[in-house]
Design a protein around this motif. Structure first.
Motif, PDB file in Angstrom:
ATOM      1  N   ILE A  34     -23.154 -16.550  40.266  1.00  0.00           N
ATOM      2  CA  ILE A  34     -22.495 -16.094  39.034  1.00  0.00           C
ATOM      3  C   ILE A  34     -22.741 -14.597  38.842  1.00  0.00           C
ATOM      4  CG2 ILE A  34     -22.456 -16.344  36.534  1.00  0.00           C
ATOM      5  CD1 ILE A  34     -23.195 -19.293  36.936  1.00  0.00           C
ATOM      6  N   LYS A  35     -23.986 -14.177  39.101  1.00  0.00           N
ATOM      7  CA  LYS A  35     -24.284 -12.756  38.965  1.00  0.00           C
ATOM      8  C   LYS A  35     -23.433 -11.929  39.921  1.00  0.00           C
ATOM      9  CE  LYS A  35     -29.071 -13.060  37.362  1.00  0.00           C
ATOM     10  NZ  LYS A  35     -30.491 -12.753  37.682  1.00  0.00           N
ATOM     11  N   ASP A  36     -23.340 -12.419  41.168  1.00  0.00           N
ATOM     12  CA  ASP A  36     -22.541 -11.671  42.144  1.00  0.00           C
ATOM     13  C   ASP A  36     -21.071 -11.565  41.713  1.00  0.00           C
ATOM     14  OD1 ASP A  36     -24.803 -11.405  43.639  1.00  0.00           O
ATOM     15  OD2 ASP A  36     -24.363 -13.099  44.987  1.00  0.00           O
ATOM     16  N   GLU A  37     -20.624 -12.634  40.989  1.00  0.00           N
ATOM     17  CA  GLU A  37     -19.214 -12.654  40.595  1.00  0.00           C
ATOM     18  C   GLU A  37     -18.939 -11.766  39.392  1.00  0.00           C
ATOM     19  OE1 GLU A  37     -15.728 -15.905  39.393  1.00  0.00           O
ATOM     20  OE2 GLU A  37     -17.767 -16.598  39.870  1.00  0.00           O
ATOM     21  N   VAL A  38     -19.894 -11.667  38.463  1.00  0.00           N
ATOM     22  CA  VAL A  38     -19.604 -10.971  37.208  1.00  0.00           C
ATOM     23  C   VAL A  38     -20.318  -9.633  37.065  1.00  0.00           C
ATOM     24  CG1 VAL A  38     -19.136 -13.141  36.048  1.00  0.00           C
ATOM     25  CG2 VAL A  38     -21.445 -12.170  35.965  1.00  0.00           C
ATOM     26  N   CYS A  39     -21.313  -9.389  37.882  1.00  0.00           N
ATOM     27  CA  CYS A  39     -22.114  -8.168  37.709  1.00  0.00           C
ATOM     28  C   CYS A  39     -21.722  -7.046  38.695  1.00  0.00           C
ATOM     29  CB  CYS A  39     -23.597  -8.480  37.860  1.00  0.00           C
ATOM     30  SG  CYS A  39     -24.225  -9.579  36.565  1.00  0.00           S
ATOM     31  N   GLY A  40     -20.645  -7.208  39.388  1.00  0.00           N
ATOM     32  CA  GLY A  40     -20.265  -6.199  40.380  1.00  0.00           C
ATOM     33  C   GLY A  40     -19.534  -5.007  39.784  1.00  0.00           C
ATOM     34  N   GLU A  41     -19.126  -5.081  38.500  1.00  0.00           N
ATOM     35  CA  GLU A  41     -18.375  -4.001  37.857  1.00  0.00           C
ATOM     36  C   GLU A  41     -18.941  -3.749  36.473  1.00  0.00           C
ATOM     37  OE1 GLU A  41     -14.366  -5.280  36.371  1.00  0.00           O
ATOM     38  OE2 GLU A  41     -14.816  -7.071  37.610  1.00  0.00           O
ATOM     39  N   VAL A  42     -18.654  -2.506  35.969  1.00  0.00           N
ATOM     40  CA  VAL A  42     -19.100  -2.123  34.632  1.00  0.00           C
ATOM     41  C   VAL A  42     -17.855  -1.695  33.840  1.00  0.00           C
ATOM     42  CG1 VAL A  42     -20.563  -0.603  33.275  1.00  0.00           C
ATOM     43  CG2 VAL A  42     -21.286  -1.316  35.559  1.00  0.00           C
ATOM     44  N   PRO A  43     -17.238  -2.563  33.031  1.00  0.00           N
ATOM     45  CA  PRO A  43     -16.031  -2.250  32.291  1.00  0.00           C
ATOM     46  C   PRO A  43     -16.307  -1.166  31.251  1.00  0.00           C
ATOM     47  CG  PRO A  43     -16.334  -4.613  32.493  1.00  0.00           C
ATOM     48  CD  PRO A  43     -17.594  -3.968  32.953  1.00  0.00           C
ATOM     49  N   ASP A  44     -15.230  -0.498  30.876  1.00  0.00           N
ATOM     50  CA  ASP A  44     -15.323   0.572  29.883  1.00  0.00           C
ATOM     51  C   ASP A  44     -15.245  -0.067  28.511  1.00  0.00           C
ATOM     52  OD1 ASP A  44     -15.315   2.823  28.406  1.00  0.00           O
ATOM     53  OD2 ASP A  44     -13.339   3.544  29.113  1.00  0.00           O
ATOM     54  N   LEU A  45     -16.323   0.045  27.770  1.00  0.00           N
ATOM     55  CA  LEU A  45     -16.404  -0.593  26.448  1.00  0.00           C
ATOM     56  C   LEU A  45     -15.551   0.158  25.425  1.00  0.00           C
ATOM     57  CD1 LEU A  45     -17.781  -2.892  24.851  1.00  0.00           C
ATOM     58  CD2 LEU A  45     -19.668  -1.314  24.374  1.00  0.00           C
ATOM     59  N   SER A  46     -15.212   1.413  25.738  1.00  0.00           N
ATOM     60  CA  SER A  46     -14.463   2.203  24.757  1.00  0.00           C
ATOM     61  C   SER A  46     -12.980   1.864  24.758  1.00  0.00           C
ATOM     62  CB  SER A  46     -14.655   3.711  25.041  1.00  0.00           C
ATOM     63  OG  SER A  46     -14.140   4.047  26.327  1.00  0.00           O
ATOM     64  N   SER A  47     -12.536   1.181  25.812  1.00  0.00           N
ATOM     65  CA  SER A  47     -11.109   0.839  25.882  1.00  0.00           C
ATOM     66  C   SER A  47     -10.936  -0.648  25.610  1.00  0.00           C
ATOM     67  CB  SER A  47     -10.526   1.184  27.263  1.00  0.00           C
ATOM     68  OG  SER A  47     -11.141   0.376  28.260  1.00  0.00           O
ATOM     69  N   ARG A  48      -9.722  -0.969  25.133  1.00  0.00           N
ATOM     70  CA  ARG A  48      -9.400  -2.367  24.844  1.00  0.00           C
ATOM     71  C   ARG A  48      -9.437  -3.185  26.112  1.00  0.00           C
ATOM     72  NH1 ARG A  48      -3.767  -4.558  22.087  1.00  0.00           N
ATOM     73  NH2 ARG A  48      -4.304  -6.828  22.240  1.00  0.00           N
ATOM     74  N   LYS A  49      -8.901  -2.693  27.157  1.00  0.00           N
ATOM     75  CA  LYS A  49      -8.901  -3.405  28.439  1.00  0.00           C
ATOM     76  C   LYS A  49     -10.326  -3.630  28.933  1.00  0.00           C
ATOM     77  CE  LYS A  49      -6.882  -3.189  33.062  1.00  0.00           C
ATOM     78  NZ  LYS A  49      -6.035  -2.393  33.996  1.00  0.00           N
ATOM     79  N   GLY A  50     -11.165  -2.680  28.733  1.00  0.00           N
ATOM     80  CA  GLY A  50     -12.562  -2.829  29.153  1.00  0.00           C
ATOM     81  C   GLY A  50     -13.286  -3.919  28.353  1.00  0.00           C
ATOM     82  N   ARG A  51     -12.964  -3.843  27.011  1.00  0.00           N
ATOM     83  CA  ARG A  51     -13.611  -4.861  26.168  1.00  0.00           C
ATOM     84  C   ARG A  51     -13.107  -6.250  26.520  1.00  0.00           C
ATOM     85  NH1 ARG A  51     -12.777  -0.698  22.378  1.00  0.00           N
ATOM     86  NH2 ARG A  51     -10.923  -1.715  21.554  1.00  0.00           N
ATOM     87  N   GLU A  52     -11.799  -6.383  26.781  1.00  0.00           N
ATOM     88  CA  GLU A  52     -11.231  -7.674  27.177  1.00  0.00           C
ATOM     89  C   GLU A  52     -11.835  -8.142  28.504  1.00  0.00           C
ATOM     90  OE1 GLU A  52      -7.054  -7.104  27.190  1.00  0.00           O
ATOM     91  OE2 GLU A  52      -6.835  -7.313  24.999  1.00  0.00           O
TER      92      GLU A  52
END
Length: 386
Positions: A34-52
């Motif tokens: 699960i970690k390998d699947e979800v922890c490989g990227e760091v979304p941008d919290l300042s954008s709506r797409k990142g938050r989604e």
């Protein structure tokens, strides 16, 4: 991760591979997946797409969690039911194994139970050959004779008794020896008691005879003493009367002589008077002698009467003693008849009880022993009514 776990993914968890997954530290590889699947990227919290995207990754973690947890919960429920199934199987297995064991061992168990029952029966029978020493020491001669006859009639069957034969023979011999010794002592004691009763009766009879004889002797002595006293009193009275008459005669004679000296003229008259007085004196003396003879005759008659009364008293005492002796003999005979009647009564009751036992299937020896044990009070809650 083991070789099996390396090829298992979260989407391929099933009932077949669940035992290899749900073990200690078995789920750590799935956490890593699960970690390998979800922890490989760091979304941008300042954008709506990142938050989604962050929300989507968190939802993916929840989905993967459910995908691992749900099969695990189902596997857990299944293994929770497994102990009940195993316990039921084990109970049935143990029951059938025990039944098989008992069936195979039954011939030996039946033989052991039969031997144990036989041993208990023999031990109980052998125990009946032992009487309480207290009962033996206090029993009367009749009971001891009955007991000796009962024990002499007991047959020791060696084939049935087996190893207990020697003990049974020893107990029978010891009990018979104790009963015979007690019978000798008891018969001697009863004979001594009968002799004491006889001696006491004779002593009481002799004492009564002595008392009666003493009473008769005292009565005779008193009667004789009273007769002698009365005779002596009458003799003394007659002697006093005779002396008084003699004194009177002497006084009259002196008076006459004095009168003759004083008046010779009246000599003839005085002579006649003296002659008359002398005749009166002789008459008085004759009367006094007659009185004395009569007194002596009365004294003799009273003496004879006293002797006769004494003889009658002695005869009455003898007749009373004969009556007492007859009464004592009658009482002894009555007591003997009562003992014989009681003995016959008890014998009839013993015989009736023994015959009743025999009629209900007992052997004569067993029936005799049963009656003896009940009569001795050795059987609880049972007694013989006389």
């Amino acid at each position: 991760m083991s070789a099996n776990q390396q090829v298992i993914t979260i989407d391929h968890i099933s009932d077949e591979n669940a035992p290899a997954i749900y073990v200690q530290n078995g789920l750590k590889p799935f956490i890593q997946m699960i970690k390998d699947e979800v922890c490989g990227e760091v979304p941008d919290l300042s954008s709506r797409k990142g938050r989604e995207r962050i929300a989507s990754l968190a939802a993916t973690v929840s989905k993967r969690k459910v995908a691992v947890e749900k099969p695990g919960r189902e596997y857990l429920r299944s293994i929770k039911e497994l102990p009940k199934v195993i316990e039921a199987e084990l109970r049935e297995f143990v029951r059938e194994a025990d039944a098989l064991r008992d069936e195979i061992r039954k011939p030996l168990t039946d033989w052991e139970e039969a031997e144990a029952a036989k041993k208990r029966e023999i031990e109980a029978w052998v125990g009946e050959l032992r009487l309480d020493p207290q009962i033996i020491s206090t029993a009367d001669s009749e009971y001891l004779k009955i007991s000796i006859g009962a024990f002499e009639g007991i047959v020791i069957d060696g084939e049935w008794l087996g190893e207990y034969e020697a003990e049974a023979l020893r107990l029978k011999a010891d009990t018979l020896e104790a009963l015979r010794a007690a019978l000798v002592k008891r018969e001697q004691y009863e004979a001594e008691q009968a002799e004491l009763v006889r001696l006491r009766a004779e002593a009481e009879a002799q004492a009564q005879r002595d008392r009666d004889a003493e009473i008769a002797r005292v009565a005779a002595e008193q009667a004789q003493r009273q007769a002698e006293e009365r005779a002596k009193a009458e003799r003394d009275a007659a002697a006093r009367r005779e002396q008084e008459l003699l004194d009177q005669a002497a006084a009259a004679q002196r008076a006459t002589e004095q009168a003759a000296r004083d008046a010779e003229a009246a000599a003839e008259r005085q002579r006649l008077q003296l002659q008359l007085q002398a005749e009166q004196a002789r008459t008085a003396a004759a009367q006094a002698e007659a009185s004395r003879v009569a007194a002596e005759q009365r004294a003799e008659q009273e003496r004879l009467t006293s002797i006769r009364r004494q003889e009658e008293a002695v005869e009455r005492a003898r007749l009373d003693e004969v009556a007492r002796a007859n009464a004592a003999a009658d009482e002894i005979l009555r007591q003997q008849q009562a003992r014989e009647a009681d003995k016959a009564h008890k014998g009839a009751i013993y015989k009736a009880a023994k015959e009743a036992f025999i009629q209900h299937g007992m052997t004569e020896e067993c029936a005799r022993l049963a009656v003896k044990l009940v009569a001795s009070g050795l059987i609880p809650s049972m007694s013989i009514q006389y």
